[in-house]
Scaffold this active site. Structure first.
Site, mmCIF file in Angstrom:
data_model
loop_
_atom_site.group_PDB
_atom_site.id
_atom_site.type_symbol
_atom_site.label_atom_id
_atom_site.label_comp_id
_atom_site.label_asym_id
_atom_site.label_seq_id
_atom_site.Cartn_x
_atom_site.Cartn_y
_atom_site.Cartn_z
ATOM 1 N N GLU A 119 -8.391 5.887 -8.275
ATOM 2 C CA GLU A 119 -7.639 7.165 -8.629
ATOM 3 C C GLU A 119 -8.331 8.310 -9.319
ATOM 4 O O GLU A 119 -8.272 9.710 -8.948
ATOM 5 C CB GLU A 119 -6.101 6.763 -9.469
ATOM 6 C CG GLU A 119 -5.235 6.256 -8.951
ATOM 7 C CD GLU A 119 -5.450 4.636 -8.843
ATOM 8 O OE1 GLU A 119 -6.484 4.013 -9.433
ATOM 9 O OE2 GLU A 119 -4.677 3.917 -7.899
ATOM 10 N N PHE B 83 2.187 5.999 -5.576
ATOM 11 C CA PHE B 83 3.203 5.852 -6.587
ATOM 12 C C PHE B 83 2.876 7.156 -7.740
ATOM 13 O O PHE B 83 1.757 7.180 -8.069
ATOM 14 C CB PHE B 83 3.354 4.556 -7.457
ATOM 15 C CG PHE B 83 3.866 3.404 -6.658
ATOM 16 C CD1 PHE B 83 5.509 3.210 -6.618
ATOM 17 C CD2 PHE B 83 3.306 2.562 -5.950
ATOM 18 C CE1 PHE B 83 6.073 2.328 -5.824
ATOM 19 C CE2 PHE B 83 3.763 1.859 -5.157
ATOM 20 C CZ PHE B 83 5.078 1.519 -4.846
ATOM 21 N N HIS C 289 5.804 1.059 -11.434
ATOM 22 C CA HIS C 289 5.982 1.585 -10.126
ATOM 23 C C HIS C 289 7.469 2.411 -10.076
ATOM 24 O O HIS C 289 8.027 2.522 -9.075
ATOM 25 C CB HIS C 289 6.128 0.486 -9.143
ATOM 26 C CG HIS C 289 4.740 -0.172 -8.765
ATOM 27 N ND1 HIS C 289 4.158 -1.028 -9.882
ATOM 28 C CD2 HIS C 289 3.780 0.003 -8.055
ATOM 29 C CE1 HIS C 289 2.994 -1.415 -9.612
ATOM 30 N NE2 HIS C 289 2.671 -0.481 -8.449
#
Lengths: 321, 326
Positions: free
Chosen positions: A58, A81, A127
């Site tokens: 990420e 997500f 999530h």
């Protein structure tokens, strides 16, 4: 007019912008297959050079997004997500948000951080979040949270064209929604709330999927209460003018937001109402948010995230009945 | 590899001298309480930034390391260092308009996004590299960092991504063996950063960071490779900082004073003096020329100090407009 699903409205907006501007590209996790469909079909149309499947890194994805944006591109960064924005936080909060300032206004970071947000599927604490307050709290970021397909398309087009980093959180529970979308192009400017339903007794300011719960609640309360539902659509910039005008009319307001309560979206909007419309209030501003808890999974989720019965109750309480 | 002309060699030498003089100016101004921010001296590190960034084209991207707050990387590229001094004094004529504290910025020369957080540059540089590759004009990105920064996750994520996508990025790591007050031998089992690069299939070369020509030559190879589309490289420059981590801080290793013998032994290899001796031997420099270059740099830094003092502070009314781009 044609009918489009929520996700398809987003992918169509991205496709239109990619066709319009060659500087727009998509980078992220699984963006070619697109498990949440927002970028589905783009690779077939634009090829893998502009729809880039990245490693599960990420920081690298978000950092590369910021770097490429500073170098003149307009990346759409798909973190899958929305929760994963925490994994990318250094690049989103420290870098994307502040580079324009750090560069004395000479270099902008035009990009979109895309994430599927919220609960509804019992996916648990990592999530199911909708990290809106964190984004709002960091000057330099904008935040769009569309509650239906029409808004999703128009807001995504505005987000891509904006010269700032825009977080775009679309909601899992909105995925099955279908709506008529005009054939001609339209863009919804960031910072324009919409009155989704007019009413006179109480104002509901709801965000993201909660807008739909508020509308359903308003329908069920018909005959008993006249409920006005406002969807800010973007939380940064925040259209307080529309909210304040409504509060001045109804004199009562409840804010319904799916992020956790403490220091949250509702707290900020409530305080701004207090500052701008205190004398018009017949009751304290009230709020309904996710509990101050990790988002529970499976069967326990509904005890943390507001559900329709609580929404109805919160509106009744705000209305004084 | 082309032979360096006398002019090239003198450019490197002048850049080293100007970097040192401006670094000394910032150090003094910090001690006098005239800088409105902190300062991390480049003393000892000058050859790395000067040697490597001399190879950047004007349209390349360059992420600087915090040593010297941009001086060793911007001076050889023709960026006026007075804008560095002015920024540190909080003046509107600084390179960030006096609103950033210290961040080096020069959009025209691709100096983007210098950072306060160590190790910030790796993934941003991957983004510059991605943009450069998409542009298809042979541009590259230079990313400078220290060995401490390498211990952040961003280094590994960037190395992996740049290698996988063959992004044109030259990573230059200034390994002085210390991260703040903590010696890296106590925080990592990896002695050579270059070994980490190799783990990601990125060529990693170790060079003497006190030798400006060695840095230049190693960078030249990495630059050529990147411009040809063959992907990233890493150059590990073994160097040493002569001063504390930042001005006004104790010069310690953990909590005890750093070894005087160690500092003295590295002083023997002062990068400016090493190069000066080499150029004297080659007869590129003469005693008279050395004196002239030093005098020019002294005059320039004195003028920069005056310029900065005489410059106005920024208008605070600008601040709200600096948060969002129109």
């Amino acid at each position: 007019m044609k009918e489009l699903m929520y996700w398809n409205a987003i992918s169509e907006a991205i496709a239109e912008e990619m066709a319009r501007d060659e500087k727009v590209f998509v980078i992220g996790e699984n963006v070619q297959e697109s498990p949440f469909l927002a970028t589905k079909g783009l690779v077939q149309q634009f090829g893998p050079e502009r729809v880039m499947d990245a490693p599960l890194s990420e920081l690298a994805i978000a950092g590369a997004t910021v770097g490429a944006a500073m170098a003149g591109y307009r990346p759409v960064c798909d973190l899958t997500f929305a929760d994963f924005i925490y994994c990318a936080a250094d690049e989103v909060l420290m870098k994307a948000a502040q580079q324009y300032f750090i560069h004395n206004g000479e270099v902008g970071v035009p990009c979109v951080f895309l994430g599927v947000a919220g609960g509804g599927f019992g996916n648990g604490p990592e999530h199911s979040r909708i990290p809106a307050a964190m984004v709002m709290h960091n000057p330099g970021l904008k935040l769009a949270m569309p509650s239906n397909p029409y808004d999703a398309k128009g807001l995504m087009k505005a987000a891509i064209r904006d010269n700032n980093p825009v977080c775009f959180f679309f909601h899992k529970k909105c995925m099955p929604m279908k709506q008529a979308i005009p054939d001609e192009e339209y863009v919804i400017p960031l910072g324009q709330a919409e009155v989704k339903r007019s009413g006179t007794d109480v104002t509901v300011v709801a965000t993201s999927y909660m807008v739909n719960l508020a509308l359903e609640a308003a329908k069920q309360l018909e005959g008993k209460l006249s409920v006005e539902v406002i969807d800010p659509r973007t939380l940064v910039p925040l259209d307080m003018e529309t909210i304040v005008a409504s509060v001045k009319k109804t004199n009562r307001v409840v804010i319904i937001d799916e992020d956790t309560e403490c220091c949250g979206v509702a707290a900020e909007i409530a305080q701004q109402i207090n500052e701008q419309a205190f004398d018009y209030l017949d009751a304290p501003v009230s709020r309904l948010c996710a509990a101050n808890s990790p988002i529970a999974g499976a069967a326990m989720e509904k005890y943390v995230i507001p559900q329709l019965p609580q929404v109805i109750k919160a509106i009744e309480t705000a209305a004084g009945i | 590899m082309k032979e360096l002309s006398k002019q090239d060699l003198l450019h490197l030498y002048r850049s080293l001298i100007r970097t040192r003089k401006f670094d000394q100016l910032n150090v003094r101004l910090a001690a006098e309480g005239k800088l409105l921010t902190f300062y991390h001296s480049a003393h000892g590190h000058e050859a790395v930034g000067v040697g490597a960034s001399s190879l950047a084209r004007d349209d390349d991207y360059l992420f600087i390391h915090h040593r010297g707050h941009g001086l060793p990387y911007s001076i050889p590229r023709g960026i006026d260092p007075k804008s560095c001094v002015a920024e540190h004094m909080g003046r509107a004529t600084g390179w960030g308009g006096g609103i950033t504290g210290f961040h080096a910025v020069d959009k025209e020369k691709g100096v983007l996004s210098s950072a306060g957080t160590i190790g910030s540059g790796f993934v941003l540089s991957a983004g510059y590299g991605l943009a450069a590759k998409k542009n298809g004009r042979g541009q590259i990105a230079f990313c400078f960092s220290g060995d401490g920064g390498v211990q952040r996750g961003q280094f590994h994520e960037a190395m992996n991504l740049c290698a996988a996508w063959k992004l044109p990025v030259v990573f230059v790591v200034e390994n002085n063996g210390m991260a703040w007050f903590t010696p890296n031998c106590d925080t990592t089992a990896v002695e050579h950063v270059a070994d980490l690069a190799k783990a990601y299939q990125v060529p990693g070369e170790i060079v003497d960071g006190m030798d400006v020509l060695a840095v230049y030559r190693a960078t030249e190879k990495a630059v050529e490779r990147a411009r040809k589309g063959e992907g990233p490289s890493l150059i590990e420059c073994k160097t040493f900082r002569y001063r504390p981590h930042s001005e006004g801080r104790p010069d310690v290793s953990h909590y005890e004073p750093r070894s005087k013998e160690e500092i003295a032994s590295w002083m023997e290899r002062d990068p400016v003096r090493l190069f000066e001796e080499k150029l004297l031997k080659k007869k590129v420099l003469t005693a008279a020329l050395i004196e002239e270059i030093a005098r020019e740099a002294d005059e320039e830094s004195a003028a920069a100090e005056k310029f900065s003092f005489d410059s106005p502070f920024p208008d605070p009314a600008r601040l709200p407009d600096m948060v969002y781009a129109p």
